[in-house]
Design a protein around this motif. Structure first.
Motif, PDB file in Angstrom:
ATOM      1  N   HIS A   1       0.841  -1.199   0.000  1.00  0.00           N
ATOM      2  CA  HIS A   1       0.000   0.000   0.000  1.00  0.00           C
ATOM      3  C   HIS A   1       0.874   1.246   0.000  1.00  0.00           C
ATOM      4  CE1 HIS A   1      -3.141   2.826   1.343  1.00  0.00           C
ATOM      5  NE2 HIS A   1      -3.962   1.949   0.800  1.00  0.00           N
ATOM      6  N   TRP A   2       0.419   2.271  -0.675  1.00  0.00           N
ATOM      7  CA  TRP A   2       1.230   3.482  -0.824  1.00  0.00           C
ATOM      8  C   TRP A   2       1.425   4.224   0.501  1.00  0.00           C
ATOM      9  CZ3 TRP A   2      -0.682   8.356   0.214  1.00  0.00           C
ATOM     10  CH2 TRP A   2      -2.058   8.468   0.350  1.00  0.00           C
ATOM     11  N   THR A   3       0.582   3.959   1.502  1.00  0.00           N
ATOM     12  CA  THR A   3       0.733   4.642   2.785  1.00  0.00           C
ATOM     13  C   THR A   3       1.669   3.909   3.745  1.00  0.00           C
ATOM     14  OG1 THR A   3      -1.211   3.538   3.704  1.00  0.00           O
ATOM     15  CG2 THR A   3      -1.554   5.700   2.655  1.00  0.00           C
ATOM     16  N   TYR A   4       2.182   2.741   3.340  1.00  0.00           N
ATOM     17  CA  TYR A   4       3.094   1.992   4.225  1.00  0.00           C
ATOM     18  C   TYR A   4       4.355   2.811   4.475  1.00  0.00           C
ATOM     19  CZ  TYR A   4       6.449  -1.352   5.981  1.00  0.00           C
ATOM     20  OH  TYR A   4       7.394  -1.978   6.740  1.00  0.00           O
ATOM     21  N   ASP A   5       4.769   2.846   5.745  1.00  0.00           N
ATOM     22  CA  ASP A   5       5.949   3.603   6.138  1.00  0.00           C
ATOM     23  C   ASP A   5       6.864   2.698   6.950  1.00  0.00           C
ATOM     24  OD1 ASP A   5       7.824   5.381   7.087  1.00  0.00           O
ATOM     25  OD2 ASP A   5       6.385   6.783   7.945  1.00  0.00           O
TER      26      ASP A   5
END
Length: 126
Positions: free
Chosen positions: A88-92
């Motif tokens: 997911h693009w919000t994974y940090d």
């Protein structure tokens, strides 16, 4: 021809062993980094940004409060792992590491609280 096959098999075994050693060393390195981060963890500084909650005085000093903090950190870790698996693009990754470090530090805090609560005679037995 047979000699080439033996050489390839030996090379394959050596490569597999080297990969295993590399994986083990990487795991130890990550664990050391997580432990170092857990030692540098400052609850009042780090916790509000990780679980979006202010740690109140009663949460900080009680076994139940620390257990609640751990539960919230577990939920946040689970969410972060889901994001990672889904790419997911919000994974940090930095948030994921910080959550794990906070979790380890809070576990240690809970263990210290539980040790203090045990009767003195039970401590001597162990």
């Amino acid at each position: 021809m047979q000699q080439d096959t033996m050489f390839e098999a030996e090379a394959g075994n050596a490569l597999a062993k080297a990969e295993q050693r590399l994986k083990e060393e990487a795991k130890r390195t990550v664990e050391r980094a997580l432990q170092a981060g857990a030692q540098a963890y400052d609850r009042t500084r780090d916790l509000p940004g990780l679980i979006r909650a202010e740690a109140t005085a009663e949460m900080l000093g009680s076994e139940e409060g620390v257990a609640e903090i751990l539960a919230r950190l577990e939920r946040a870790l689970r969410s972060e792992r889901r994001k990672a698996r889904a790419a997911h693009w919000t994974y940090d990754l930095n948030r994921h590491i910080a959550l794990r470090q906070a979790y380890l530090a809070e576990q240690e805090t809970l263990e210290r609280i539980r040790k203090r609560r045990r009767p003195f005679s039970r401590r001597l037995e162990q």
